[in-house]
Design a protein around this motif. Structure first.
Motif, short mmCIF file in Angstrom:
data_model
loop_
_atom_site.label_atom_id
_atom_site.label_comp_id
_atom_site.label_asym_id
_atom_site.label_seq_id
_atom_site.Cartn_x
_atom_site.Cartn_y
_atom_site.Cartn_z
N ALA A 165 65.81 -19.29 1.18
CA ALA A 165 64.33 -17.76 0.87
C ALA A 165 64.08 -17.58 1.85
CB ALA A 165 63.54 -18.35 -0.55
N VAL A 166 64.05 -16.18 2.60
CA VAL A 166 63.50 -15.60 3.43
C VAL A 166 62.00 -14.53 3.35
CG1 VAL A 166 64.01 -14.16 5.40
CG2 VAL A 166 65.84 -15.63 4.47
N GLU A 167 60.80 -15.22 4.46
CA GLU A 167 60.02 -14.64 4.85
C GLU A 167 59.81 -13.51 5.93
OE1 GLU A 167 56.57 -14.94 3.32
OE2 GLU A 167 56.95 -16.59 1.76
N ASN A 168 60.63 -12.68 6.56
CA ASN A 168 60.73 -12.03 7.67
C ASN A 168 59.55 -10.88 7.82
OD1 ASN A 168 62.02 -10.66 9.30
ND2 ASN A 168 62.66 -9.02 8.76
N ILE B 68 65.49 -23.75 0.92
CA ILE B 68 64.96 -23.88 2.18
C ILE B 68 64.42 -22.34 2.43
CG2 ILE B 68 64.98 -24.66 4.96
CD1 ILE B 68 67.11 -26.06 4.12
N SER B 69 62.75 -22.70 2.28
CA SER B 69 61.95 -21.37 3.22
C SER B 69 62.34 -21.32 4.45
CB SER B 69 60.74 -21.52 2.49
OG SER B 69 60.09 -20.65 2.87
N HIS C 57 67.85 -24.45 16.37
CA HIS C 57 67.18 -26.46 16.72
C HIS C 57 66.36 -26.70 15.24
CE1 HIS C 57 64.47 -29.46 18.87
NE2 HIS C 57 63.46 -28.90 18.07
N GLU C 58 65.40 -25.46 15.07
CA GLU C 58 64.53 -26.10 13.41
C GLU C 58 65.59 -26.37 12.25
OE1 GLU C 58 61.92 -27.14 14.05
OE2 GLU C 58 61.25 -26.67 16.42
N LEU C 59 66.23 -25.73 12.03
CA LEU C 59 67.15 -25.36 11.45
C LEU C 59 68.30 -27.17 11.04
CD1 LEU C 59 68.08 -24.42 8.25
CD2 LEU C 59 69.98 -23.35 9.60
N SER C 60 68.53 -26.84 12.07
CA SER C 60 69.28 -28.70 12.09
C SER C 60 68.53 -29.94 11.63
CB SER C 60 69.64 -29.08 13.60
OG SER C 60 68.85 -29.27 14.38
N HIS C 61 66.57 -30.28 11.93
CA HIS C 61 65.40 -30.50 11.83
C HIS C 61 65.92 -30.61 9.98
CE1 HIS C 61 64.30 -32.14 15.16
NE2 HIS C 61 63.77 -31.16 15.56
N ALA C 62 65.72 -29.67 9.21
CA ALA C 62 65.65 -29.22 7.72
C ALA C 62 67.20 -29.56 6.86
CB ALA C 62 65.40 -28.45 7.32
#
Length: 151
Positions: free
Chosen positions: A36-39, A73-74, A104-109
């Motif tokens: 779910a994207v907020e751009n 994932i938001s 990097h950050e998506l790998s954490h999630a």
């Protein structure tokens, strides 16, 4: 009756809103995860979708695990420079030298685990995130394209 000058001002206002102040919200699915994207950035929907898809495929292809990541994932994208961060179901990305720290950050999630009590080892996950960003992402913080072994 609306005069031509009032109509021009209204159209100009709508164009300014659309190009500078709009929030672009959309969802899409990659593999088993819905995003779910907020751009809030100037990046296009297609470039965000391509970048997230590339990151997801690189991360999940590099790590062989038997668990499912959290879903949905938001994702939030911003133009300004700040510190990007993530939790198991939220990723907030700021631009650093013109790039997002997406891999990097998506790998954490994705690798954090689905349950609140999951503990995958913070420093091991941080090292893996740096490695994956270096291998598959743009040259950004923390190593700006310097190999982790050289650091």
């Amino acid at each position: 009756m609306i005069t031509a000058s009032v109509l021009i001002v209204l159209i100009a206002g709508l164009m300014i809103y659309w190009f500078y102040f709009k929030e672009d919200r959309f969802t899409f699915r990659v593999g088993q995860v819905e995003f779910a994207v907020e751009n809030h950035s100037t990046a296009s929907r297609s470039s965000i979708q391509d970048e997230v898809t590339h990151a997801y495929e690189a991360i999940m292809g590099a790590v062989k695990e038997d668990y499912e990541p959290a879903s949905p994932i938001s994702l939030e994208f911003y133009n300004q420079k700040d510190i990007s961060f993530s939790t198991r179901d939220e990723v907030v990305l700021f631009k650093d030298q013109g790039h997002f720290l997406t891999v990097h950050e998506l790998s954490h999630a994705l690798l954090w685990g689905k349950e609140e009590q999951d503990d995958r080892g913070y420093w091991a996950l941080e090292g893996l995130a740096i490695h994956l960003q270096t291998e598959y992402g743009d040259p950004v913080y923390p190593n700006y394209d310097v190999s982790p072994t050289r650091l």
